[in-house]
Design a protein around this motif. Structure first.
Motif, mmCIF file in Angstrom:
data_model
loop_
_atom_site.group_PDB
_atom_site.id
_atom_site.type_symbol
_atom_site.label_atom_id
_atom_site.label_comp_id
_atom_site.label_asym_id
_atom_site.label_seq_id
_atom_site.Cartn_x
_atom_site.Cartn_y
_atom_site.Cartn_z
ATOM 1 N N ARG A 196 0.848 -1.193 0.000
ATOM 2 C CA ARG A 196 0.000 0.000 0.000
ATOM 3 C C ARG A 196 0.884 1.243 0.000
ATOM 4 O O ARG A 196 1.739 1.406 0.867
ATOM 5 N N ASP A 211 0.272 5.204 -0.171
ATOM 6 C CA ASP A 211 -0.699 6.303 -0.170
ATOM 7 C C ASP A 211 -0.257 7.484 -1.023
ATOM 8 O O ASP A 211 -1.071 8.364 -1.330
ATOM 9 N N CYS A 235 -2.321 7.324 -4.211
ATOM 10 C CA CYS A 235 -3.786 7.316 -4.094
ATOM 11 C C CYS A 235 -4.377 8.601 -4.660
ATOM 12 O O CYS A 235 -3.873 9.702 -4.394
ATOM 13 N N CYS A 259 -8.301 -1.129 -7.535
ATOM 14 C CA CYS A 259 -7.498 0.096 -7.489
ATOM 15 C C CYS A 259 -7.034 0.474 -8.895
ATOM 16 O O CYS A 259 -6.436 -0.344 -9.592
ATOM 17 N N LEU A 269 -2.560 0.362 -4.348
ATOM 18 C CA LEU A 269 -2.637 -0.974 -3.773
ATOM 19 C C LEU A 269 -2.178 -1.947 -4.851
ATOM 20 O O LEU A 269 -2.681 -1.923 -5.977
#
Length: 550
Positions: free
Chosen positions: A190, A192, A195, A248, A253
């Motif tokens: 993961r 971020d 994102c 995603c 991810l």
């Protein structure tokens, strides 16, 4: 069901009442750019935010709790009679509606929306003049390392949308962030920093899987921030199902352990590890839904002896199972047995047989190979006859595997399903004595499959190996299986560390031996026998003597 007819880009489309414009367009294979929408998820618009989320150790409070999810805004279209553009993911179709998905106004709005998305995501890879021939190992354009192409490059949904919509020259350069990048989780990573706040993962976790380990908030700057609802995935109740990874669009991810060109093998290693390539996820899913007969039918697409395998398979699938990285592998073999032990014959309606072809096939040997060949050739419509030297079918399943591991009623029931499919069985027929391959040809068999097996013990010429009380493993198991009287002394030593040696040791106990020892060259960690077999033998009183040699 009430149907609605509308027109999209000049195409007349009929869909169910209540569908959205985006769903109607997808049905007609008309592409509308979007990043927040996914066919398996509810719309992002209107989804509820959380009071706070965590990105690693960082807690982010919801600065605008009154604000619900808004979506990416890329899927705007024109609807005849409406002055403003509408979002196709949240607009329900109406009878006679006329929709346009591409125009100068639409393109301008989409580029404007995409600009705000790109501002929070590394995008040098999407504007670089070298992107078509980028090797990702070097950068001739001197792009800073944090902004260079990520592993998703070339397979990125954001990249596809950007190429379709177009990037405005005024798009600001990405300002590198220092968000959490967690690589230690099992199964997936993961980051971020990648994102874009589309909330697909949140909806997959909450609405699709019913778990709710992920959530989103709106920060003081008005940006959607996605994170876990507690300070770790485990504390948030994550089950590591990886549904979030699957939806995603950017690589925030990503799956672990998936090599180039080996996505299915990496994500479904149980199927890849299975010698028969059984659809393991398929039948496990059917069992979870309470459809035991459907699970049995899926297994029988690849093997006709599901109940046998559910008892004696070495299940390499469980060693490969990704769930073992989280806690324990799925009990795949036991589930196969559960599926096969359901109501007899309920799986048969799912089994299809092709029309008779008029072709005849002879199968020599009624062991696992011959039986499997016969079953699937019959399903293809060929007439099949199985010739077997013994009086009963099964081969080493019957005469090599002890009955305590494979009860004979289970084997007989599975054999009967093969005969019921129309396979003819001729016992007491030995190749070279009762018939020849040439004779089979003369009798009209157009193909012959030889599955005579490997039924001899591996014999080592050791001094004293021909003494009366020295027995060879496979021969001993065959004698016991045939019901022949085998006289053992009270103290028995089994030499060998494989699965046959373990079967011999446990069978010797059942034949009356009071003390059984198993001696092998290898250490316990190196023994070729399955771990559960070794543990089972020790639990029943077999004395395991490792690192012993002549």
């Amino acid at each position: 069901m009430t149907m609605v007819t509308l027109t999209i880009d000049g195409h007349s489309i009929e869909v169910s009442a209540g569908a959205t414009i985006l769903e109607a367009a997808r049905k007609a294979h008309i592409y509308i750019a979007t990043l927040c929408s996914h066919p398996d998820l509810p719309p992002a618009k209107g989804s509820a935010a959380m009071p706070a989320v965590y990105q690693g150790a960082r807690k982010i409070e919801n600065a605008q709790p009154e604000k619900a999810g808004e979506g990416c805004g890329l899927c705007v279209v024109e609807v005849e009679g409406q002055a403003n553009l509408v979002e196709s993911c949240a607009t329900v179709v109406e009878e006679g509606m006329v929709v346009v998905t591409s125009s100068a106004r639409i393109q301008a709005r989409r580029r404007e929306k995409l600009m705000s998305i790109m501002a929070r995501h590394p995008h040098a890879c999407l504007t670089c003049a070298q992107q078509e021939g980028c090797s990702r190992t070097q950068c001739s354009a001197n792009v800073p390392e944090k902004e260079r192409c990520c592993p998703q490059f070339g397979h990125c949904e954001l990249q596809n949308v950007a190429n379709h919509v177009g990037i405005l020259p005024a798009t600001p350069k990405w300002d590198p962030t220092d968000c959490a990048a967690i690589r230690s989780h099992p199964l997936f990573e993961r980051d971020d920093n990648l994102c874009i706040g589309c909330t697909r993962c949140v909806r997959a976790c909450r609405d699709l899987r019913g778990i709710g380990a992920l959530g989103f908030v709106v920060d003081a700057g008005g940006r959607v921030q996605v994170g876990t609802v507690a300070d770790s995935l485990e504390a948030s109740g994550c089950r590591f199902c990886t549904a979030c990874v699957e939806v995603c669009p950017t690589g925030a991810l990503s799956d672990k352990g998936v090599g180039p060109g080996k996505r299915e093998e990496g994500l479904v290693p149980c199927k890849a590890a299975c010698p028969a390539r059984i659809d393991v996820p398929g039948y496990v899913r059917m069992i979870a839904r309470g459809r035991r007969d459907a699970a049995h039918a899926i297994i029988r697409e690849k093997v006709p002896l599901a109940g046998v395998l559910g008892r004696v398979c070495m299940h390499p699938c469980e060693e490969a199972c990704r769930r073992g990285q989280v806690n324990q592998p799925i009990a795949i073999c036991a589930l196969k047995r559960y599926a096969a032990d359901g109501a007899p014959g309920r799986w048969k309606p799912a089994g299809r047989r092709a029309p008779d072809t008029g072709k005849n096939v002879a199968v020599v040997g009624a062991g696992p190979a011959g039986l499997t060949t016969a079953f699937y050739l019959r399903k293809k419509g060929h007439a099949v006859t199985v010739f077997e030297a013994q009086s009963q079918a099964g081969g080493m399943l019957r005469f090599g595997i002890p009955e305590y591991r494979l009860p004979r009623p289970v084997l007989d029931a599975e054999l009967q399903s093969i005969w019921d499919a129309g396979v003819e069985f001729k016992p007491n027929q030995t190749l070279g004595q009762d018939f020849t391959i040439e004779r089979l040809r003369q009798n009209g068999y157009e193909a012959v499959f030889l599955g005579v097996g490997a039924q001899l013990s591996r014999r080592i010429p050791l001094e004293g190996c021909n003494l009366p009380d020295v027995l060879w493993g496979v021969d001993f198991l065959r004698q016991v299986a045939r019901g022949q009287k085998v006289r053992l002394k009270e103290n028995v030593v089994v030499i060998g560390g494989g699965n046959v040696a373990v079967d011999v040791a446990l069978t010797a106990l059942r034949c009356g031996a009071r003390k059984v020892s198993l001696a092998c060259l290898e250490s316990e960690e190196e023994m070729p026998a399955n771990v559960w077999g070794i543990e089972g033998a020790a639990a029943e009183g077999v004395n395991i003597l490792t690192c012993w040699g002549p």
